[in-house]
Motif scaffolding. Sequence first.
Motif, PDB file in Angstrom:
ATOM      1  N   ALA A  61      -3.037   9.869  -3.419  1.00 54.05           N
ATOM      2  CA  ALA A  61      -2.142   8.868  -3.697  1.00 54.05           C
ATOM      3  C   ALA A  61      -2.628   7.593  -4.544  1.00 54.05           C
ATOM      4  CB  ALA A  61      -2.156   8.114  -1.780  1.00 54.05           C
ATOM      5  N   LEU A  62      -3.870   7.460  -4.707  1.00 56.55           N
ATOM      6  CA  LEU A  62      -4.620   6.584  -5.519  1.00 56.55           C
ATOM      7  C   LEU A  62      -4.058   6.971  -7.182  1.00 56.55           C
ATOM      8  CD1 LEU A  62      -8.262   6.282  -4.236  1.00 56.55           C
ATOM      9  CD2 LEU A  62      -6.304   4.588  -4.247  1.00 56.55           C
ATOM     10  N   GLY A  63      -3.668   8.205  -7.222  1.00 54.66           N
ATOM     11  CA  GLY A  63      -3.064   8.660  -8.786  1.00 54.66           C
ATOM     12  C   GLY A  63      -1.938   7.988  -8.923  1.00 54.66           C
ATOM     13  N   SER A  64      -1.092   7.144  -8.259  1.00 52.05           N
ATOM     14  CA  SER A  64      -0.006   6.373  -8.489  1.00 52.05           C
ATOM     15  C   SER A  64      -0.267   4.872  -8.618  1.00 52.05           C
ATOM     16  CB  SER A  64       1.243   6.754  -7.406  1.00 52.05           C
ATOM     17  OG  SER A  64       0.740   6.421  -6.009  1.00 52.05           O
ATOM     18  N   THR A  65      -1.530   4.537  -8.524  1.00 52.13           N
ATOM     19  CA  THR A  65      -1.858   3.054  -8.907  1.00 52.13           C
ATOM     20  C   THR A  65      -1.476   2.549 -10.019  1.00 52.13           C
ATOM     21  OG1 THR A  65      -3.783   3.330  -7.590  1.00 52.13           O
ATOM     22  CG2 THR A  65      -3.837   1.459  -8.760  1.00 52.13           C
ATOM     23  N   ARG A  66      -0.587   1.641  -9.922  1.00 50.70           N
ATOM     24  CA  ARG A  66      -0.084   0.838 -11.195  1.00 50.70           C
ATOM     25  C   ARG A  66      -0.598  -0.654 -11.375  1.00 50.70           C
ATOM     26  NH1 ARG A  66       0.636   5.435 -12.145  1.00 50.70           N
ATOM     27  NH2 ARG A  66       2.411   6.279 -12.876  1.00 50.70           N
ATOM     28  N   ARG A  67      -0.951  -1.198 -12.661  1.00 50.54           N
ATOM     29  CA  ARG A  67      -1.455  -2.504 -12.861  1.00 50.54           C
ATOM     30  C   ARG A  67      -2.640  -2.723 -12.076  1.00 50.54           C
ATOM     31  NH1 ARG A  67       3.849  -5.934 -13.625  1.00 50.54           N
ATOM     32  NH2 ARG A  67       5.170  -4.462 -14.633  1.00 50.54           N
ATOM     33  N   ASP A  68      -3.512  -1.817 -11.891  1.00 49.40           N
ATOM     34  CA  ASP A  68      -4.845  -1.930 -11.317  1.00 49.40           C
ATOM     35  C   ASP A  68      -4.776  -2.625  -9.892  1.00 49.40           C
ATOM     36  OD1 ASP A  68      -6.521  -0.899 -13.119  1.00 49.40           O
ATOM     37  OD2 ASP A  68      -6.537  -2.565 -14.463  1.00 49.40           O
ATOM     38  N   ILE A  69      -3.651  -2.285  -9.302  1.00 51.70           N
ATOM     39  CA  ILE A  69      -3.629  -2.764  -7.812  1.00 51.70           C
ATOM     40  C   ILE A  69      -3.240  -1.773  -7.013  1.00 51.70           C
ATOM     41  CG2 ILE A  69      -2.488  -4.158  -6.206  1.00 51.70           C
ATOM     42  CD1 ILE A  69      -1.889  -6.129  -8.727  1.00 51.70           C
ATOM     43  N   VAL A  70      -4.013  -1.457  -6.035  1.00 55.02           N
ATOM     44  CA  VAL A  70      -3.890  -0.323  -5.016  1.00 55.02           C
ATOM     45  C   VAL A  70      -3.139  -1.278  -3.666  1.00 55.02           C
ATOM     46  CG1 VAL A  70      -5.004   1.350  -3.462  1.00 55.02           C
ATOM     47  CG2 VAL A  70      -5.983   0.795  -5.391  1.00 55.02           C
ATOM     48  N   ARG A  71      -2.158  -0.463  -3.211  1.00 57.14           N
ATOM     49  CA  ARG A  71      -1.190  -1.087  -2.154  1.00 57.14           C
ATOM     50  C   ARG A  71      -1.572  -0.078  -0.780  1.00 57.14           C
ATOM     51  NH1 ARG A  71       3.985   0.121  -2.781  1.00 57.14           N
ATOM     52  NH2 ARG A  71       3.759   1.332  -4.366  1.00 57.14           N
ATOM     53  N   ILE A  72      -2.036  -1.016   0.051  1.00 59.60           N
ATOM     54  CA  ILE A  72      -2.510  -0.471   1.458  1.00 59.60           C
ATOM     55  C   ILE A  72      -1.892  -0.730   2.616  1.00 59.60           C
ATOM     56  CG2 ILE A  72      -4.673  -0.264   2.941  1.00 59.60           C
ATOM     57  CD1 ILE A  72      -6.336  -0.052   0.512  1.00 59.60           C
ATOM     58  N   THR A  73      -1.507  -0.143   3.541  1.00 63.70           N
ATOM     59  CA  THR A  73      -1.022  -0.458   4.921  1.00 63.70           C
ATOM     60  C   THR A  73      -1.864   0.215   5.934  1.00 63.70           C
ATOM     61  OG1 THR A  73       1.364  -0.081   4.045  1.00 63.70           O
ATOM     62  CG2 THR A  73       1.073  -0.101   6.416  1.00 63.70           C
ATOM     63  N   GLY A  74      -2.391  -0.955   6.667  1.00 67.39           N
ATOM     64  CA  GLY A  74      -3.168  -0.473   7.836  1.00 67.39           C
ATOM     65  C   GLY A  74      -2.482  -0.995   9.199  1.00 67.39           C
ATOM     66  N   VAL A  75      -3.268  -0.346  10.133  1.00 71.87           N
ATOM     67  CA  VAL A  75      -3.075  -0.692  11.804  1.00 71.87           C
ATOM     68  C   VAL A  75      -4.028  -1.161  12.473  1.00 71.87           C
ATOM     69  CG1 VAL A  75      -2.097   0.139  13.788  1.00 71.87           C
ATOM     70  CG2 VAL A  75      -0.937   0.901  11.742  1.00 71.87           C
ATOM     71  N   PRO A  76      -4.727  -2.476  12.485  1.00 73.73           N
ATOM     72  CA  PRO A  76      -5.711  -2.826  13.124  1.00 73.73           C
ATOM     73  C   PRO A  76      -5.789  -2.629  14.758  1.00 73.73           C
ATOM     74  CG  PRO A  76      -4.624  -4.736  12.187  1.00 73.73           C
ATOM     75  CD  PRO A  76      -3.688  -3.438  12.107  1.00 73.73           C
ATOM     76  N   GLU A  77      -4.545  -2.767  15.153  1.00 68.55           N
ATOM     77  CA  GLU A  77      -4.545  -2.705  16.679  1.00 68.55           C
ATOM     78  C   GLU A  77      -3.013  -2.106  17.106  1.00 68.55           C
ATOM     79  OE1 GLU A  77      -3.679  -7.248  17.646  1.00 68.55           O
ATOM     80  OE2 GLU A  77      -5.673  -6.287  18.093  1.00 68.55           O
ATOM     81  N   LYS A  78      -2.743  -1.708  18.263  1.00 72.61           N
ATOM     82  CA  LYS A  78      -1.528  -1.121  18.436  1.00 72.61           C
ATOM     83  C   LYS A  78      -0.449  -2.500  18.466  1.00 72.61           C
ATOM     84  CE  LYS A  78       1.269   1.031  21.999  1.00 72.61           C
ATOM     85  NZ  LYS A  78       1.339   1.939  23.232  1.00 72.61           N
ATOM     86  N   GLY A  79       0.749  -2.175  17.640  1.00 72.55           N
ATOM     87  CA  GLY A  79       1.695  -3.065  17.486  1.00 72.55           C
ATOM     88  C   GLY A  79       1.795  -4.163  16.411  1.00 72.55           C
ATOM     89  N   SER A  80       0.434  -3.998  15.690  1.00 67.87           N
ATOM     90  CA  SER A  80       0.140  -4.817  14.472  1.00 67.87           C
ATOM     91  C   SER A  80      -0.035  -3.982  13.249  1.00 67.87           C
ATOM     92  CB  SER A  80      -1.100  -5.713  14.540  1.00 67.87           C
ATOM     93  OG  SER A  80      -1.323  -6.487  13.762  1.00 67.87           O
ATOM     94  N   THR A  81       0.710  -4.265  12.335  1.00 63.52           N
ATOM     95  CA  THR A  81       0.580  -3.619  10.767  1.00 63.52           C
ATOM     96  C   THR A  81       0.256  -4.798   9.831  1.00 63.52           C
ATOM     97  OG1 THR A  81       2.231  -2.233  11.462  1.00 63.52           O
ATOM     98  CG2 THR A  81       1.777  -2.273   9.085  1.00 63.52           C
ATOM     99  N   VAL A  82      -0.703  -4.330   8.831  1.00 68.72           N
ATOM    100  CA  VAL A  82      -1.189  -5.276   7.694  1.00 68.72           C
ATOM    101  C   VAL A  82      -0.889  -4.491   6.635  1.00 68.72           C
ATOM    102  CG1 VAL A  82      -3.000  -6.359   9.082  1.00 68.72           C
ATOM    103  CG2 VAL A  82      -3.368  -4.423   7.752  1.00 68.72           C
ATOM    104  N   GLN A  83      -0.269  -5.204   5.648  1.00 66.69           N
ATOM    105  CA  GLN A  83      -0.062  -4.739   4.295  1.00 66.69           C
ATOM    106  C   GLN A  83      -0.707  -5.732   3.255  1.00 66.69           C
ATOM    107  OE1 GLN A  83       4.253  -4.538   4.184  1.00 66.69           O
ATOM    108  NE2 GLN A  83       4.315  -2.280   4.574  1.00 66.69           N
TER     109      GLN A  83
END
Length: 513
Positions: free
Chosen positions: A484-506
Amino acid sequence: MKKIGATLLAAIVGGAIAVGGFKLFENKQMDNMTFEERQKVYYANNPGEEILSSTGNPDFTQAAAAVTPGVVHIQVTMTSRGSRGGGSGSPFDMFEEFFGVPQQRGQARPQTASGSGVIISPDGYIVTNNHVVEEADKIEVVLTDKRKFEAKVIGRDPNFDLALIKVNANNLPIVKLGNSDNVQIGEWVLAVGYPLGLQSTVTAGIISAKGRRIGILDEPTQGRGYGNMGQQEQMISNAVESFLQTDAVINRGNSGGALVNARGELVGINSAIASPTGTYAGYGFAIPINLAKKIVDDFKEFGSVKRGYVGVTFTEINDALRAEKGIDDVNGLYVRDVLKGGAAEAAGLKPGDILTKIEGRVIYSTPDLQEYVARLRPGDKVKITYKRDGKEKDVSLTLKGEEAKAKTEDDKPSASATEIFNKLGASFVPASDARKKELGINSGVVVSQVHRGGVFEYFGVERGLVITEVNGKPVNNVDDVESALGSTRRDIVRITGVPEKGSTVQFNVPLRY
């Protein structure tokens, strides 16, 4: 005696007519002046005590007193369109979402939020950030003396994150425009604004760095917001970033406020913070006022920005490029391509040239060229120094307009997936089926280690975070992450994470900082 009285009356009437005529002439002339010229007239007619830069024990009382009345609270009412997400969080500090404040979906309904602005002309012109007002249905400006005015947008541009708004008022207090070119690293500065819903607030710090390019204006957007990515993802192109970095405390709501020197002169417009939490963590960024001057003058005169373009694509010189091309230069921009019909082609520049100076100023990185050119308009001339076959030459370019616009090398990957993986400085293990079920997710890897010196450590990404997507692609193991890192553009990596149930961080992680 009657004759003397008549003569005196005629003199008074004649003087009044002359003064009135001069005022009409002065107002007519003011309409055609830049904001900097307007301020010179203002201060010529309203001389004040000179504020001296602090020496010894710093004392900012004069500067704070002079600036605070000219920094306003901007309150915005808008209808949620889903691009930013719902909830009560302010959308006004771009790094609030850039570094992972949870995004929540909400139904379309009126919302309110707030930012700051700086009065730069006594007849009601106010400069602020584009992201403060871009989705506004109604804009209300509140002065420190509690007067309130409704404002209209004169012009705005996301590529600079600047906007000019106006209220219908006269004789307003203004903040004196300074010269950001003269700002020195280590110099004392004040940040003035309305953070975290508080009233007018002044904080002090120093200039930590100049010419910072942090990638926030280049990040992908959906619609007009800076939030979640979707299938209709677009790229903000031709963004110009050359931020002043400061450690003066800046928080949500400071966006659009004033960064001033110890003499009370406006040197920057506060725009963003770098923080893993969405609140102050030591790094604030402001748009240099010398760039903002030109942009707001364009807004007033044309309603939009009139940009001149050099017409080249380029790459900053680095170790890999030096090895690839066999060049010895440490600084400068390597010309990859020259746009046909552009200013550079007309001046004789060719691929392989190295741009070393602009108007005699050394080009160390992209912002050095971009910011200077962004202050100019189509038809303006600029002297470029370039190196070819080991010899430096000067050439005069006549900048061209939108037709000569060219994408930069930032649209291409800057490193291999393995290089990016190593730069992140983290280890990952597959999330267990039990953990996925607990969080209600279908994919995920767990950050098992954060290594010293890596990007994750720098931006405060912690062990234990479950990452479900990288650059929009689901990840279940280390191979998925690297792919997935191979599609990095403009030196910015986009990440989606889930720290706890029902909560999403982007959040987006810049590889250059």
